[in-house]
Design an enzyme around this catalytic site. Sequence first.
Site, PDB file in Angstrom:
ATOM      1  N   ASP A  33      20.185  21.180  28.509  1.00  0.00           N
ATOM      2  CA  ASP A  33      20.055  22.579  27.773  1.00  0.00           C
ATOM      3  C   ASP A  33      21.189  23.453  28.638  1.00  0.00           C
ATOM      4  O   ASP A  33      22.123  24.090  28.066  1.00  0.00           O
ATOM      5  CB  ASP A  33      18.870  23.118  27.891  1.00  0.00           C
ATOM      6  CG  ASP A  33      17.954  22.538  26.725  1.00  0.00           C
ATOM      7  OD1 ASP A  33      18.388  21.608  26.137  1.00  0.00           O
ATOM      8  OD2 ASP A  33      16.838  23.017  26.460  1.00  0.00           O
ATOM      9  N   GLU A  35      23.635  22.510  30.881  1.00  0.00           N
ATOM     10  CA  GLU A  35      24.925  22.125  30.485  1.00  0.00           C
ATOM     11  C   GLU A  35      25.696  22.473  29.446  1.00  0.00           C
ATOM     12  O   GLU A  35      26.688  23.360  29.261  1.00  0.00           O
ATOM     13  CB  GLU A  35      25.110  20.609  30.531  1.00  0.00           C
ATOM     14  CG  GLU A  35      26.456  20.145  30.480  1.00  0.00           C
ATOM     15  CD  GLU A  35      27.598  20.284  31.711  1.00  0.00           C
ATOM     16  OE1 GLU A  35      27.174  20.960  32.378  1.00  0.00           O
ATOM     17  OE2 GLU A  35      28.637  19.710  31.198  1.00  0.00           O
ATOM     18  N   TYR A  36      24.702  22.356  28.200  1.00  0.00           N
ATOM     19  CA  TYR A  36      25.101  22.909  26.787  1.00  0.00           C
ATOM     20  C   TYR A  36      25.449  24.392  26.946  1.00  0.00           C
ATOM     21  O   TYR A  36      26.373  24.898  26.473  1.00  0.00           O
ATOM     22  CB  TYR A  36      24.001  22.695  25.893  1.00  0.00           C
ATOM     23  CG  TYR A  36      24.324  23.127  24.366  1.00  0.00           C
ATOM     24  CD1 TYR A  36      25.094  22.286  23.499  1.00  0.00           C
ATOM     25  CD2 TYR A  36      24.114  24.235  23.794  1.00  0.00           C
ATOM     26  CE1 TYR A  36      25.446  22.544  22.380  1.00  0.00           C
ATOM     27  CE2 TYR A  36      24.552  24.668  22.716  1.00  0.00           C
ATOM     28  CZ  TYR A  36      25.185  23.716  21.925  1.00  0.00           C
ATOM     29  OH  TYR A  36      25.658  24.258  20.596  1.00  0.00           O
ATOM     30  N   ASP A  37      24.588  25.215  27.491  1.00  0.00           N
ATOM     31  CA  ASP A  37      24.735  26.704  27.687  1.00  0.00           C
ATOM     32  C   ASP A  37      25.996  27.310  28.342  1.00  0.00           C
ATOM     33  O   ASP A  37      26.643  27.896  27.845  1.00  0.00           O
ATOM     34  CB  ASP A  37      23.493  27.369  28.429  1.00  0.00           C
ATOM     35  CG  ASP A  37      22.074  27.275  27.537  1.00  0.00           C
ATOM     36  OD1 ASP A  37      22.476  26.978  26.029  1.00  0.00           O
ATOM     37  OD2 ASP A  37      21.160  27.679  28.091  1.00  0.00           O
ATOM     38  N   SER A  82      16.098  21.521 -11.459  1.00  0.00           N
ATOM     39  CA  SER A  82      14.650  21.134 -10.820  1.00  0.00           C
ATOM     40  C   SER A  82      14.292  19.767 -11.197  1.00  0.00           C
ATOM     41  O   SER A  82      14.892  19.337 -11.979  1.00  0.00           O
ATOM     42  CB  SER A  82      14.008  22.520 -11.114  1.00  0.00           C
ATOM     43  OG  SER A  82      13.728  22.597 -12.445  1.00  0.00           O
ATOM     44  N   LYS A 116       9.470  14.643  -0.854  1.00  0.00           N
ATOM     45  CA  LYS A 116       9.854  16.206  -1.315  1.00  0.00           C
ATOM     46  C   LYS A 116       9.568  17.039  -0.338  1.00  0.00           C
ATOM     47  O   LYS A 116       8.667  17.202   0.034  1.00  0.00           O
ATOM     48  CB  LYS A 116       9.166  16.211  -2.654  1.00  0.00           C
ATOM     49  CG  LYS A 116       9.778  17.568  -3.341  1.00  0.00           C
ATOM     50  CD  LYS A 116       9.245  17.646  -4.752  1.00  0.00           C
ATOM     51  CE  LYS A 116       9.789  18.808  -5.524  1.00  0.00           C
ATOM     52  NZ  LYS A 116       9.552  20.019  -5.152  1.00  0.00           N
ATOM     53  N   CYS A 418     -19.325  50.140 -18.651  1.00  0.00           N
ATOM     54  CA  CYS A 418     -18.542  49.192 -18.987  1.00  0.00           C
ATOM     55  C   CYS A 418     -17.199  49.548 -19.154  1.00  0.00           C
ATOM     56  O   CYS A 418     -16.535  50.608 -19.554  1.00  0.00           O
ATOM     57  CB  CYS A 418     -18.975  49.118 -20.476  1.00  0.00           C
ATOM     58  SG  CYS A 418     -17.790  47.818 -21.412  1.00  0.00           S
ATOM     59  N   CYS A 421     -15.804  50.051 -22.933  1.00  0.00           N
ATOM     60  CA  CYS A 421     -16.052  50.876 -23.799  1.00  0.00           C
ATOM     61  C   CYS A 421     -16.872  52.312 -23.118  1.00  0.00           C
ATOM     62  O   CYS A 421     -17.423  53.301 -23.737  1.00  0.00           O
ATOM     63  CB  CYS A 421     -17.107  50.640 -24.889  1.00  0.00           C
ATOM     64  SG  CYS A 421     -18.703  49.932 -24.237  1.00  0.00           S
TER      65      CYS A 421
HETATM   66  S1  IVH Z   1      16.738  15.800  -5.876  1.00  0.00           S
HETATM   67  C1  IVH Z   1      19.192  17.217  -9.441  1.00  0.00           C
HETATM   68  N1  IVH Z   1      15.211  15.318  -3.714  1.00  0.00           N
HETATM   69  O1  IVH Z   1      12.614  20.043  -5.142  1.00  0.00           O
HETATM   70  C2  IVH Z   1      17.896  17.424  -8.824  1.00  0.00           C
HETATM   71  N2  IVH Z   1      14.826  17.349  -4.549  1.00  0.00           N
HETATM   72  O2  IVH Z   1      11.410  20.960  -7.308  1.00  0.00           O
HETATM   73  C3  IVH Z   1      17.910  17.196  -7.165  1.00  0.00           C
HETATM   74  N3  IVH Z   1      13.671  18.892  -3.115  1.00  0.00           N
HETATM   75  O3  IVH Z   1      15.316  21.937  -6.314  1.00  0.00           O
HETATM   76  C4  IVH Z   1      16.595  17.387  -6.806  1.00  0.00           C
HETATM   77  N4  IVH Z   1      13.137  17.147  -1.507  1.00  0.00           N
HETATM   78  O4  IVH Z   1      15.144  21.523  -3.956  1.00  0.00           O
HETATM   79  C5  IVH Z   1      15.411  16.128  -4.411  1.00  0.00           C
HETATM   80  N5  IVH Z   1      14.234  14.631  -1.714  1.00  0.00           N
HETATM   81  C6  IVH Z   1      14.359  15.728  -2.588  1.00  0.00           C
HETATM   82  C7  IVH Z   1      13.838  16.784  -2.623  1.00  0.00           C
HETATM   83  C8  IVH Z   1      14.338  17.516  -3.573  1.00  0.00           C
HETATM   84  C9  IVH Z   1      12.938  18.761  -2.216  1.00  0.00           C
HETATM   85  C10 IVH Z   1      13.600  19.936  -4.055  1.00  0.00           C
HETATM   86  C11 IVH Z   1      14.864  20.256  -4.485  1.00  0.00           C
HETATM   87  C12 IVH Z   1      14.559  20.822  -6.022  1.00  0.00           C
HETATM   88  C13 IVH Z   1      13.284  20.823  -6.151  1.00  0.00           C
HETATM   89  C14 IVH Z   1      12.663  20.630  -7.322  1.00  0.00           C
END
Ligand code: IVH
Length: 677
Positions: A33, A35-37, A82, A116, A418, A421
Amino acid sequence: MPDPAAARAAELRRVLTRAMHAYYVLDAPEMSDAEYDRLFRELQALEREHPDLTTPDSPTLRVGAEPATALVKHAHLAPMLSLANAFSDDDLREWQERNARVAPDVVGAGYNLEVKIDGAAVNLTYRDGVLAVGATRGNGVVGEVVTANLRTVPDIPLRLQGNGWPAVLEVRGECYMPRAAFEALNRKRVAAGEPPFANPRNAAAGGLRQLDSRLTRERGLRFFAFAAFAPPGAGRLPFGTQVELLQGLTAWGFRVEPHHRRVADLPGAMAAVAELEPLLDGLPFGADGVVVKVDRLALHEELGNVGDREPRWAVARKFAPEVAVTKLLDIKVNVGRTGALNPYATLEPVEIGGVTVSTATLHNADLIAAKDIRIGDWVEVTRAGEVIPQVLGPVRERRAELEAAGTPPRPFTMPTRCPACGSEVEAPPDEVMSYCPNVSCPSRVHEGIFHFASRGAMDIRGLGYERVRQLLDAGLIHDAADLYGLQTLPLVALDGFGEKSAAQLITAVAASKAQPLSRLLFALGIRRVGDGAAELLARRFGTMAALRDASPEVIAEVRGIGPTIAAGVAAFFREERNRDLLRRLEAAGLRMDEPVKVTAGGVFDGQTFVLTGTLTALSRAEATRLIEQAGGAVTGSVSKKTAAMVAGSEPGSKLEKAKALGIPVWDEAELLRRLGR
Ligand code: IVH
């Protein structure tokens, strides 16, 4: 002759970038750390002296920039989608089946499973390998530019490593707040008298949208990449599969969540999901499921998206948490059809088992007091199966937090009038509930008709809570019987009704006339008569008239119906306004009896019985119905084939005949016993 300052700056950038990557992405530090700093300060000094030497990929930008005045919008090259959810193996199977209809090759083509990550999605645009724009997801089509903020995230490369990337590249992934940082942040906020964050996702999303990137940096956000995209004309991505894509992202300097794995087919995916699930809670960041992705990228194109919302090629396999913690915003009171005042919680919306919950029942004031649930508390909420969400209790350990923040939770008191009413509330001393005694209370009437039409009762499709309110407000109905007089024209005049929906409602109302007595009894909303009791009463008495004319004592003899229910039923039928309602329902053509269900395999299958004398608990008609329901038949004369004779008081001559033939003679109690009642 090369400028020595420029050469040194370039060297420092290279060394520092490499050190950063080793520390944050590879998790294999190669520099102390200190050295980095030292090197970092040297670069800062050089850039201060020669401002033109500062490049957009300089590690010095990671400390944060001058505060912005507002966030600028950014249109994503391709929408940020999503994911659809799957809560079971069956859901996964259906997902594959749906996909196979679009692209038969998906079956057996392999899936990639990824954790996820529960954070905020971001979109990073690299131009010629340098981070040019970092944006939030926004509404998926347009997000907000937060580049300076994203530069403070140590595992987002400011310049891509390796080669093979297209001239313009969008990398998508999740910015998240590690659990430890989240907890530390909340401790700090509470100590400073600020409200803590409900979850790491909110803390991450809020951190990203700071105007002052130094504040973003303090959040300690991190980043995992999981997708990449090249706009048309910018060059193609050199990957054939999602697995290769993740490898490529790694080679370009990104961090990829390490638990991803490829499986050959759907059974493989299910097995891998089962192995990954127990790991999720132990990860150093929030994870809310496993994403199952079709591995082959060519199939992504073939499968396409559902609208502009979700790709078909990926699905989020979620694990329904039984219990969630959220904030109890307020306790409100709803007046039910019986007049009971039902306290319920309004909650900060929270996802439980894939459903967003924002209200939950609190049962009654005694329970609220017994569990010491207070307004403003953090509470545990559960939603098991079909059941209405419930508040389990407060998270007491978090009260100190609330007190420190100057927002101590406050106890709830039941209103004395109530809320619908204004009538004075009655609180019977032997009951936990309080009641509005006004039978015309608008809330009671509304709830009563809604219940009448509901699924387990008369099942009038399309007549939901809001529709009932609309009909009442328009003066088209005042009680349940009025439903059967609804006409198309006045309905069509209402907001949200067309010819078609009006006709549909009228048809649904008409269809409900055929519901059996048991449904109607339940629909009437007689106090304490649930669907079970209604069924028992209907089976035993057979017709509305028989039940109406039965004494409370006779009703109480029905197995499963105690004296309290019986008294309530008898009281209901004594009330003139109820008798009038029933007359109107009957005149409208509603069915007033219970069809005999002959159960194959009943205890009396194929047997004949003879009744004689006066029965006490049952009328003859009822006894006949019960025997028939059990698969038997009742005849008038005794023969060798008679299975048994049921004899009441003052039996006739048939009894002698039965005895002479050696036929068993039962009393009423014996009959009921054999019927299992
Ligand atoms: S693939 C085209 N992979 O989950 C869709 N999403 O509920 C791409 N997320 O908006 C999504 N981990 O932000 C993907 N390994 C993963 C993920 C992931 C988290 C999130 C992402 C997405 C949301 C959907």
